[in-house]
Each structure stands twice: as C-alpha cells, then as structure tokens.
Enzyme design. Structure first.
Site, PDB file in Angstrom:
ATOM      1  N   ARG A   1      -8.370   8.313   4.398  1.00 32.39           N
ATOM      2  CA  ARG A   1      -9.317   7.274   3.967  1.00 32.39           C
ATOM      3  C   ARG A   1     -10.134   6.752   5.151  1.00 32.39           C
ATOM      4  O   ARG A   1     -11.365   6.611   5.073  1.00 32.39           O
ATOM      5  CB  ARG A   1      -8.528   6.104   3.326  1.00 32.39           C
ATOM      6  CG  ARG A   1      -9.347   4.828   3.119  1.00 32.39           C
ATOM      7  CD  ARG A   1      -8.455   3.659   2.720  1.00 32.39           C
ATOM      8  NE  ARG A   1      -7.466   3.315   3.734  1.00 32.39           N
ATOM      9  CZ  ARG A   1      -7.710   2.569   4.809  1.00 32.39           C
ATOM     10  NH1 ARG A   1      -8.926   2.098   5.031  1.00 32.39           N
ATOM     11  NH2 ARG A   1      -6.765   2.293   5.674  1.00 32.39           N
ATOM     12  N   ARG A   2      -9.435   6.454   6.238  1.00 34.93           N
ATOM     13  CA  ARG A   2     -10.145   5.956   7.427  1.00 34.93           C
ATOM     14  C   ARG A   2     -11.040   7.049   8.005  1.00 34.93           C
ATOM     15  O   ARG A   2     -12.176   6.784   8.392  1.00 34.93           O
ATOM     16  CB  ARG A   2      -9.143   5.480   8.475  1.00 34.93           C
ATOM     17  CG  ARG A   2      -8.434   4.189   8.093  1.00 34.93           C
ATOM     18  CD  ARG A   2      -7.378   3.805   9.115  1.00 34.93           C
ATOM     19  NE  ARG A   2      -6.744   2.536   8.771  1.00 34.93           N
ATOM     20  CZ  ARG A   2      -5.452   2.268   8.951  1.00 34.93           C
ATOM     21  NH1 ARG A   2      -4.655   3.198   9.464  1.00 34.93           N
ATOM     22  NH2 ARG A   2      -4.945   1.101   8.620  1.00 34.93           N
TER      23      ARG A   2
ATOM     24  N   LYS B   1       0.816  -1.223   0.000  1.00 38.39           N
ATOM     25  CA  LYS B   1       0.000   0.000   0.000  1.00 38.39           C
ATOM     26  C   LYS B   1       0.852   1.276   0.000  1.00 38.39           C
ATOM     27  O   LYS B   1       0.361   2.346  -0.313  1.00 38.39           O
ATOM     28  CB  LYS B   1      -1.004   0.016   1.158  1.00 38.39           C
ATOM     29  CG  LYS B   1      -0.425   0.108   2.551  1.00 38.39           C
ATOM     30  CD  LYS B   1      -1.543   0.006   3.588  1.00 38.39           C
ATOM     31  CE  LYS B   1      -1.029  -0.055   5.007  1.00 38.39           C
ATOM     32  NZ  LYS B   1      -0.470   1.167   5.523  1.00 38.39           N
ATOM     33  N   ASP B   2       2.159   1.128   0.320  1.00 40.50           N
ATOM     34  CA  ASP B   2       3.056   2.294   0.294  1.00 40.50           C
ATOM     35  C   ASP B   2       3.646   2.564  -1.093  1.00 40.50           C
ATOM     36  O   ASP B   2       4.249   3.609  -1.317  1.00 40.50           O
ATOM     37  CB  ASP B   2       4.228   2.096   1.272  1.00 40.50           C
ATOM     38  CG  ASP B   2       3.788   2.107   2.732  1.00 40.50           C
ATOM     39  OD1 ASP B   2       2.719   2.684   3.026  1.00 40.50           O
ATOM     40  OD2 ASP B   2       4.500   1.520   3.574  1.00 40.50           O
TER      41      ASP B   2
ATOM     42  N   ARG C   1       0.394  10.150  14.082  1.00 36.42           N
ATOM     43  CA  ARG C   1       1.465   9.467  13.360  1.00 36.42           C
ATOM     44  C   ARG C   1       2.234   8.634  14.353  1.00 36.42           C
ATOM     45  O   ARG C   1       2.007   8.687  15.533  1.00 36.42           O
ATOM     46  CB  ARG C   1       2.392  10.476  12.684  1.00 36.42           C
ATOM     47  CG  ARG C   1       1.845  10.961  11.363  1.00 36.42           C
ATOM     48  CD  ARG C   1       2.935  11.223  10.335  1.00 36.42           C
ATOM     49  NE  ARG C   1       3.759  10.069  10.057  1.00 36.42           N
ATOM     50  CZ  ARG C   1       4.928  10.129   9.432  1.00 36.42           C
ATOM     51  NH1 ARG C   1       5.397  11.294   9.043  1.00 36.42           N
ATOM     52  NH2 ARG C   1       5.644   9.053   9.196  1.00 36.42           N
TER      53      ARG C   1
ATOM     54  N   CYS D   1      -1.079   7.476  -2.272  1.00 35.76           N
ATOM     55  CA  CYS D   1      -1.464   6.583  -1.178  1.00 35.76           C
ATOM     56  C   CYS D   1      -1.907   7.338   0.074  1.00 35.76           C
ATOM     57  O   CYS D   1      -2.289   6.732   1.060  1.00 35.76           O
ATOM     58  CB  CYS D   1      -0.341   5.604  -0.856  1.00 35.76           C
ATOM     59  SG  CYS D   1       1.197   6.348  -0.349  1.00 35.76           S
TER      60      CYS D   1
ATOM     61  N   ARG E   1       1.025   4.548  18.634  1.00 34.53           N
ATOM     62  CA  ARG E   1      -0.414   4.712  18.399  1.00 34.53           C
ATOM     63  C   ARG E   1      -1.249   4.043  19.479  1.00 34.53           C
ATOM     64  O   ARG E   1      -2.191   4.627  20.009  1.00 34.53           O
ATOM     65  CB  ARG E   1      -0.770   4.176  17.007  1.00 34.53           C
ATOM     66  CG  ARG E   1      -0.167   5.031  15.903  1.00 34.53           C
ATOM     67  CD  ARG E   1      -0.431   4.459  14.521  1.00 34.53           C
ATOM     68  NE  ARG E   1       0.341   5.193  13.517  1.00 34.53           N
ATOM     69  CZ  ARG E   1      -0.140   5.612  12.362  1.00 34.53           C
ATOM     70  NH1 ARG E   1      -1.383   5.369  12.030  1.00 34.53           N
ATOM     71  NH2 ARG E   1       0.622   6.268  11.512  1.00 34.53           N
TER      72      ARG E   1
END
Length: 328
Positions: A138-139, A90-91, A160, A253, A166
């Site tokens: 997106r989330r 995905k990166d 981040r 992305c 997190r």
C-alpha cells in the site's frame, strides 16, 4: 451454580491479556491493561504469545498477510488460556470468527504514516534516487505514484522487522528513509524521531491504522460489557467503514489498499463522515482513488454500507485489476 466467567462473583485472579511479544505490542497491551484494570478493579497480567507473523522472516505478501499476527492470540482465547486479547486493528482479518467478540475499539491514535529519514529530511526534501524502506505494498503504491507525479525517482525497498530494525536501516546508511505508522512510534515514546508526517492526501493509511481492537470470548458476557466501556463510537464507526471497504474489495491486510474515514465538523457539530479509499499497483503507475461522504453512521450496518458503496465504485473504476490475486 458456579460462575466461571472472568468477572464472576468471587473472581479475584488477575485477568489474562494475550499479547504479541514485540515491544510495540507490549506497549499497546500495557496501555490497555491499565485502562481495563481501572474499569474492572481487577489486576491484569500480560500473557506473551508468539505468532506466525513474528517468527516468519518472509515478506507479509508471501505469507498471506491476513491474520498472521492474530491467529495464535485468537486460538489462545478460544481455548480459554487468556481472557482477552489486544490487536492492532489493521492486522485483523475482516471476518469476525465465531465464538469471539470485538468488545471495544478505543479512541484512535494518529492514523497517519510518517517518515524517518537521514539528516532530518522531510518527504519533499528526499533526493531523486532515494532508497525508501517499507514492507507495505500500500505504501509502495502511493509513494511511487507520488514520485511519478512529481518527477522524482524513489526506489522503494521491501523491508521487515520491528521498529528498531527498520529505523536501524536509516541510521546505518543502508536506506535514506523508512515509512512507519505514527501510532506505533507514539505508543513507543519515539515520535521525536519522525522527520515528517505524511499527509493523508499523499499516502492514505491502512484500514484501521492507529486503532486497537480488544477481543474476548463471546461467552464472557460480563467481561465484554466491562471492556465495552473503553469503546469509542466515532472510532468504531470510522474503522467499520474502512474495513467494510477492504472486505468488499476482497483484499487482505497485505493488499495495496488504503482507506481513511474521518469526521467532518461544522462549527462544533460533527455532521458527516467522509471515507476515502485508494488501490494501486505497487510501481505507482496506476491508482484508483475515490471518496464518498455520508451522515455519521449510527449503527454498524450504516458504517459498513458506506464502505461497501465506495468499494463498488472503485471496482467499477478498475480497482480489482490492481490488487494482483484477489482472495477467494
């Protein structure tokens, strides 16, 4: 004539695998190193490389998102400092650079997003006003859309940092929950900390989420052939369709784009591939969500065509206006 390829006759030195330094990247690369050792009979050593995305403290949307975690690895490959590299798919930017080949996309991990919340709360148990951390537009778009549709009032907080950082926001009480990728927690052996798996009907993952990409120099034909033994054709078809959708939307992305291609099974036979896509404004007020289904692609071009087809339908429904600045 001397054979300089990494798998050339008489090559006995360990293969050099370029990887980011994060715990997750090292865990992912360790899994691939073991698999490559098995198919080549060669030792594999990890070469740690720091990328711009690792050192910058800005949010991904500010530093460009696309490619910030992969450029340094690719440079090391092109300079011959490493023999192959492992990325989170995905990166990867959607355009394949000259001189490098995507040699393998192994079997995909669980592509879903997950919740790690205080007090073991599930997604539906989050109280109104809950502070939910994520660094992903997106989330944010999909979480906020869900909250609006269900009369809830979440506050999505941009964060981040690595997985420890997190989850630390939840443990310290600073946030009620964070949203992470299931695949990362699984590869770190921390899936037990998940309090809920988010249905893809609620939050579509990032294109390619849960999949890894193994890249090597185009000139290393023997190595590319050996790495290809780790390729999973179904995973590759799915992520090719997802990434073609992303590319056709002209989005990087860090854009608020979700996509998932999954195989539809009738009895024992896999007969169709369904591709779902979503684009949304980060406040959740507007969402374009569509899907298309076609025969299981038998080539890269077939898979890409499915992604482009869905993208053009989404653009016709106004997806472009929800992505802010479109990459030119």
């Amino acid at each position: 004539m001397t054979d300089n390829s990494p798998l050339g006759a008489g090559a006995t030195k360990p293969l050099r695998l370029g990887t980011r330094r994060s715990k997750l990247a090292m865990a992912q690369s360790g899994l691939i190193a073991d698999a490559v050792s098995e198919v080549t009979g060669r030792a594999v050593e990890l070469v740690e490389i720091t990328t711009y995305g690792d050192t910058s403290r800005e949010h991904l949307s500010q530093i460009g998102g696309t490619g910030v975690f992969v450029a340094a690895l690719r440079d090391a490959l092109l300079r011959g400092e490493v023999d192959f590299a492992v990325h989170s798919l995905k990166d990867l930017p959607t355009a394949q650079p000259e001189g490098l080949v995507l040699a393998a996309v192994p079997v995909r991990e669980d592509p879903r997003d997950v919740l790690v919340a205080r007090d073991g709360l599930t997604f539906e148990q989050l109280p109104s006003g809950a502070r939910v951390g994520t660094g992903s537009p997106r989330r944010m778009a999909q979480l906020n859309a869900y909250a609006r549709n269900h009369g809830l009032d979440f506050e999505t907080v941009p964060i981040r940092g690595n997985v420890d950082t997190r989850i630390g926001f939840v443990r310290s009480g600073e946030l009620d929950a964070v949203v992470l990728a299931a695949a990362g927690l699984s590869r770190l052996g921390r899936i037990g900390e998940v309090t809920d798996f988010l249905s893809v009907d609620t939050v579509l993952p990032a294109p390619g989420q849960g999949a890894l990409a193994i890249e090597c120099a185009a000139t290393s034909a023997d190595l590319a052939a050996a790495l290809a033994e780790l390729d999973d054709p179904y995973t590759r078809a799915a992520v090719t369709a997802e990434r073609a959708l992303l590319a056709a939307l002209e989005a990087g992305c860090s854009a608020p784009v979700g996509a998932l291609a999954d195989l539809l099974v009738d009895g024992q036979a896999v007969n169709e591939l369904r591709l779902r896509g979503v684009v949304g404004s980060t406040d959740g007020s507007s969402l374009v969500q569509m899907s298309t289904t076609g025969p299981v692609p038998t080539s890269h071009d077939d898979a890409a065509a499915l992604g482009r087809e869905l993208a053009s339908e989404m653009l016709a429904k106004g997806a472009a206006g929800l992505m802010g600045e479109r990459a030119l």
